[in-house]
Design a protein around this motif. Structure first.
Motif, PDB file in Angstrom:
ATOM      1  N   ALA A  38       0.844  -1.200   0.000  1.00  0.00           N
ATOM      2  CA  ALA A  38       0.000   0.000   0.000  1.00  0.00           C
ATOM      3  C   ALA A  38       0.877   1.248   0.000  1.00  0.00           C
ATOM      4  O   ALA A  38       0.627   2.206  -0.747  1.00  0.00           O
ATOM      5  N   ALA A  39       1.925   1.243   0.820  1.00  0.00           N
ATOM      6  CA  ALA A  39       2.843   2.379   0.865  1.00  0.00           C
ATOM      7  C   ALA A  39       3.585   2.540  -0.456  1.00  0.00           C
ATOM      8  O   ALA A  39       3.773   3.664  -0.936  1.00  0.00           O
ATOM      9  N   LEU A  40       3.989   1.443  -1.061  1.00  0.00           N
ATOM     10  CA  LEU A  40       4.677   1.498  -2.356  1.00  0.00           C
ATOM     11  C   LEU A  40       3.784   2.134  -3.424  1.00  0.00           C
ATOM     12  O   LEU A  40       4.234   3.002  -4.188  1.00  0.00           O
ATOM     13  N   PHE A  41       2.519   1.727  -3.463  1.00  0.00           N
ATOM     14  CA  PHE A  41       1.569   2.343  -4.403  1.00  0.00           C
ATOM     15  C   PHE A  41       1.380   3.832  -4.089  1.00  0.00           C
ATOM     16  O   PHE A  41       1.233   4.654  -4.984  1.00  0.00           O
ATOM     17  N   GLY A  42       1.382   4.185  -2.796  1.00  0.00           N
ATOM     18  CA  GLY A  42       1.278   5.586  -2.404  1.00  0.00           C
ATOM     19  C   GLY A  42       2.478   6.395  -2.884  1.00  0.00           C
ATOM     20  O   GLY A  42       2.331   7.517  -3.383  1.00  0.00           O
ATOM     21  N   LEU A  43       3.665   5.827  -2.755  1.00  0.00           N
ATOM     22  CA  LEU A  43       4.866   6.511  -3.250  1.00  0.00           C
ATOM     23  C   LEU A  43       4.834   6.652  -4.768  1.00  0.00           C
ATOM     24  O   LEU A  43       5.254   7.681  -5.308  1.00  0.00           O
ATOM     25  N   ALA A  44       4.332   5.627  -5.441  1.00  0.00           N
ATOM     26  CA  ALA A  44       4.208   5.704  -6.902  1.00  0.00           C
ATOM     27  C   ALA A  44       3.235   6.811  -7.295  1.00  0.00           C
ATOM     28  O   ALA A  44       3.480   7.564  -8.245  1.00  0.00           O
ATOM     29  N   PHE A  45       2.135   6.932  -6.553  1.00  0.00           N
ATOM     30  CA  PHE A  45       1.181   8.027  -6.789  1.00  0.00           C
ATOM     31  C   PHE A  45       1.904   9.365  -6.673  1.00  0.00           C
ATOM     32  O   PHE A  45       1.758  10.245  -7.523  1.00  0.00           O
ATOM     33  N   ALA A  46       2.671   9.539  -5.599  1.00  0.00           N
ATOM     34  CA  ALA A  46       3.378  10.801  -5.374  1.00  0.00           C
ATOM     35  C   ALA A  46       4.362  11.089  -6.503  1.00  0.00           C
ATOM     36  O   ALA A  46       4.458  12.230  -6.976  1.00  0.00           O
ATOM     37  N   ALA A  47       5.073  10.072  -6.966  1.00  0.00           N
ATOM     38  CA  ALA A  47       6.035  10.265  -8.052  1.00  0.00           C
ATOM     39  C   ALA A  47       5.336  10.708  -9.338  1.00  0.00           C
ATOM     40  O   ALA A  47       5.788  11.632 -10.023  1.00  0.00           O
ATOM     41  N   VAL A  48       4.216  10.069  -9.655  1.00  0.00           N
ATOM     42  CA  VAL A  48       3.462  10.440 -10.860  1.00  0.00           C
ATOM     43  C   VAL A  48       2.925  11.860 -10.714  1.00  0.00           C
ATOM     44  O   VAL A  48       2.977  12.658 -11.661  1.00  0.00           O
ATOM     45  N   LYS A  49       2.414  12.194  -9.544  1.00  0.00           N
ATOM     46  CA  LYS A  49       1.849  13.532  -9.332  1.00  0.00           C
ATOM     47  C   LYS A  49       2.923  14.607  -9.463  1.00  0.00           C
ATOM     48  O   LYS A  49       2.699  15.665 -10.063  1.00  0.00           O
ATOM     49  N   ILE A  50       4.103  14.367  -8.915  1.00  0.00           N
ATOM     50  CA  ILE A  50       5.196  15.336  -9.021  1.00  0.00           C
ATOM     51  C   ILE A  50       5.630  15.481 -10.478  1.00  0.00           C
ATOM     52  O   ILE A  50       5.882  16.602 -10.946  1.00  0.00           O
ATOM     53  N   ALA A  51       5.700  14.370 -11.211  1.00  0.00           N
ATOM     54  CA  ALA A  51       6.029  14.446 -12.642  1.00  0.00           C
ATOM     55  C   ALA A  51       4.957  15.245 -13.387  1.00  0.00           C
ATOM     56  O   ALA A  51       5.276  16.060 -14.266  1.00  0.00           O
TER      57      ALA A  51
END
Length: 184
Positions: free
Chosen positions: A97-110
């Protein structure tokens, strides 16, 4: 979809006191009210400034937002698995769940990087509201991801239930925000 077993489990928790956490529900409702107010402001501003709304939407990337929707729903699914899992089956789903959350953050920052470079600031007040609403949500995702990792490191049943509840609220906010911001 909730099953009879899920409802029975919720009733048992409520009767045993395990599901009794007033502060958690105050936090949940205050978060929903805060995001609700921001989204209403965004909607009203899009009606008042139709030209600005059109300009803003020309800079947004609904495909990236859709990817983020998949990432958050997958993350919420993992959080739900952690709640349903036994003592040994909690860490892995919380970490995922945390990994998916970090992926969300990375996509949002991009996404933010591309939007800023394309001149989204020209949309004025709507651009400011866009960054306020989505940035506030992003901060919740990043903070929630940290809490997911902390609970995965030292899990207790109550903490797993609490972070899963808050994580689902973060998911719910995004599921309401996504069509309002990106699809209307």
């Amino acid at each position: 979809m909730a099953t009879i077993d899920d409802m029975d489990m919720a009733v048992r928790k409520a009767r045993s006191g395990e599901g009794d956490c007033l502060l958690l529900w105050i936090l949940v409702w205050s978060e929903l009210a805060a995001f609700g107010a921001l989204l209403v402001a965004f909607l009203v501003t899009t009606v008042v400034d139709a030209g600005g709304a059109s300009l803003l939407r020309s800079h947004l990337h609904p495909g990236l937002a859709a990817l983020n929707t998949v990432l958050l729903v997958s993350s919420g699914w993992q959080a739900a698995l952690a709640v349903r899992g036994g003592a040994g089956a909690v860490r892995r789903p919380l970490m995922l769940a945390a990994l998916f959350g970090l992926a969300f953050a990375a996509v949002k920052i991009a996404e933010y990087t591309v939007e800023i470079r394309s001149g989204i600031g020209g949309a004025g007040t709507l651009a400011e509201l866009y960054f306020l609403v989505t940035g506030f949500h992003l901060l919740h995702v990043v903070f929630g991801t940290g809490i997911l990792l902390l609970v995965a490191w030292r899990p207790s049943r109550a903490n797993v239930v609490m972070i899963a509840t808050l994580w689902h609220v973060i998911d719910l906010v995004w599921l309401v925000m996504f069509p309002i911001v990106y699809l209307t």
